[in-house]
Design a protein around this motif. Structure first.
Motif, PDB file in Angstrom:
ATOM      1  N   TYR A   1     -38.743  20.671 -13.464  1.00 15.69           N
ATOM      2  CA  TYR A   1     -39.116  21.104 -11.912  1.00 15.69           C
ATOM      3  C   TYR A   1     -38.976  19.590 -11.012  1.00 15.69           C
ATOM      4  O   TYR A   1     -38.634  19.604  -9.851  1.00 15.69           O
ATOM      5  N   LEU A   2     -39.532  18.513 -11.493  1.00 15.66           N
ATOM      6  CA  LEU A   2     -39.402  17.195 -11.045  1.00 15.66           C
ATOM      7  C   LEU A   2     -38.609  16.438 -12.086  1.00 15.66           C
ATOM      8  O   LEU A   2     -38.879  16.403 -13.193  1.00 15.66           O
ATOM      9  N   VAL A   3     -37.632  15.599 -11.355  1.00 17.67           N
ATOM     10  CA  VAL A   3     -36.883  14.688 -12.180  1.00 17.67           C
ATOM     11  C   VAL A   3     -37.215  13.472 -11.679  1.00 17.67           C
ATOM     12  O   VAL A   3     -37.093  12.851 -10.393  1.00 17.67           O
ATOM     13  N   PRO A   4     -37.552  12.395 -12.481  1.00 19.36           N
ATOM     14  CA  PRO A   4     -37.832  10.959 -12.131  1.00 19.36           C
ATOM     15  C   PRO A   4     -36.636  10.378 -11.557  1.00 19.36           C
ATOM     16  O   PRO A   4     -35.550  10.392 -12.005  1.00 19.36           O
ATOM     17  N   LYS A   5     -36.953   9.565 -10.517  1.00 22.72           N
ATOM     18  CA  LYS A   5     -35.840   8.820  -9.909  1.00 22.72           C
ATOM     19  C   LYS A   5     -35.438   7.567 -10.650  1.00 22.72           C
ATOM     20  O   LYS A   5     -36.330   7.176 -11.488  1.00 22.72           O
ATOM     21  N   GLN A   6     -34.028   7.323 -10.549  1.00 19.22           N
ATOM     22  CA  GLN A   6     -33.776   6.006 -11.356  1.00 19.22           C
ATOM     23  C   GLN A   6     -34.380   4.844 -11.098  1.00 19.22           C
ATOM     24  O   GLN A   6     -34.668   4.022 -12.225  1.00 19.22           O
ATOM     25  N   GLU A   7     -34.791   4.717  -9.979  1.00 17.32           N
ATOM     26  CA  GLU A   7     -35.412   3.368  -9.562  1.00 17.32           C
ATOM     27  C   GLU A   7     -36.858   3.338 -10.192  1.00 17.32           C
ATOM     28  O   GLU A   7     -37.566   2.496  -9.869  1.00 17.32           O
ATOM     29  N   GLY A   8     -37.650   4.606 -10.590  1.00 19.10           N
ATOM     30  CA  GLY A   8     -38.699   4.608 -11.055  1.00 19.10           C
ATOM     31  C   GLY A   8     -39.904   4.996  -9.957  1.00 19.10           C
ATOM     32  O   GLY A   8     -41.208   4.846 -10.212  1.00 19.10           O
ATOM     33  N   ALA A   9     -39.351   5.211  -8.757  1.00  8.36           N
ATOM     34  CA  ALA A   9     -40.378   5.269  -7.509  1.00  8.36           C
ATOM     35  C   ALA A   9     -40.293   6.604  -7.055  1.00  8.36           C
ATOM     36  O   ALA A   9     -39.429   7.047  -6.110  1.00  8.36           O
ATOM     37  N   GLY A  10     -40.976   7.595  -7.760  1.00  5.80           N
ATOM     38  CA  GLY A  10     -41.250   9.016  -7.556  1.00  5.80           C
ATOM     39  C   GLY A  10     -40.233  10.013  -8.014  1.00  5.80           C
ATOM     40  O   GLY A  10     -39.765   9.467  -9.176  1.00  5.80           O
ATOM     41  N   TYR A  11     -40.011  11.145  -7.317  1.00  6.36           N
ATOM     42  CA  TYR A  11     -39.168  12.140  -8.253  1.00  6.36           C
ATOM     43  C   TYR A  11     -38.552  12.804  -7.304  1.00  6.36           C
ATOM     44  O   TYR A  11     -38.560  12.774  -5.961  1.00  6.36           O
ATOM     45  N   ASP A  12     -37.297  13.369  -7.519  1.00  5.63           N
ATOM     46  CA  ASP A  12     -36.629  14.442  -6.964  1.00  5.63           C
ATOM     47  C   ASP A  12     -36.955  15.648  -7.490  1.00  5.63           C
ATOM     48  O   ASP A  12     -37.235  15.892  -8.707  1.00  5.63           O
ATOM     49  N   MET A  13     -37.253  16.648  -6.578  1.00 11.87           N
ATOM     50  CA  MET A  13     -37.587  18.083  -6.928  1.00 11.87           C
ATOM     51  C   MET A  13     -36.317  18.960  -7.365  1.00 11.87           C
ATOM     52  O   MET A  13     -35.339  18.880  -6.656  1.00 11.87           O
ATOM     53  N   ASN A  14     -36.455  19.789  -8.135  1.00 15.13           N
ATOM     54  CA  ASN A  14     -35.270  20.867  -8.464  1.00 15.13           C
ATOM     55  C   ASN A  14     -34.979  21.540  -7.148  1.00 15.13           C
ATOM     56  O   ASN A  14     -35.828  21.867  -6.232  1.00 15.13           O
ATOM     57  N   GLU A  15     -33.929  21.520  -6.575  1.00 19.57           N
ATOM     58  CA  GLU A  15     -33.237  21.802  -5.140  1.00 19.57           C
ATOM     59  C   GLU A  15     -33.794  23.460  -5.085  1.00 19.57           C
ATOM     60  O   GLU A  15     -34.256  23.511  -3.999  1.00 19.57           O
TER      61      GLU A  15
END
Length: 89
Positions: free
Chosen positions: A61-75
């Motif tokens: 449901y949450l995907v870690p951002k590559q930069e390691g700063a937060g998450y992207d949410m399942n669209e």
């Protein structure tokens, strides 16, 4: 009439998980939904959120951002949560 392809999405969320996601995307006032954490201390909330956050990452449901700063949410989940805060729903 041709057969239409319909896609169905389902997300199983506890009241606590739902509340976490609404806070994450900034949805505040949802009809007939109360804060399941009312009365918790800030330290208790942090611990709860860490557990829920880990669960969401495991479920995708949450995907870690590559930069390691937060998450992207399942669209699709983000659309569902955002719709809950809409006055038109």
């Amino acid at each position: 009439m041709e057969n239409e392809l319909t896609e169905e999405w389902s997300f199983q969320l506890s009241p606590e998980e739902f509340f976490f996601l609404t806070q994450l995307v900034g949805v505040r006032h949802i009809a007939n939904f109360d804060d399941p954490y009312r009365g918790y201390l800030a330290k208790e909330l942090e611990e709860e959120y860490k557990v829920i956050e880990k669960t969401f990452v495991e479920k995708g449901y949450l995907v870690p951002k590559q930069e390691g700063a937060g998450y992207d949410m399942n669209e699709m989940l983000a659309y569902c949560i955002a719709a809950c805060g809409s006055a038109d729903v």
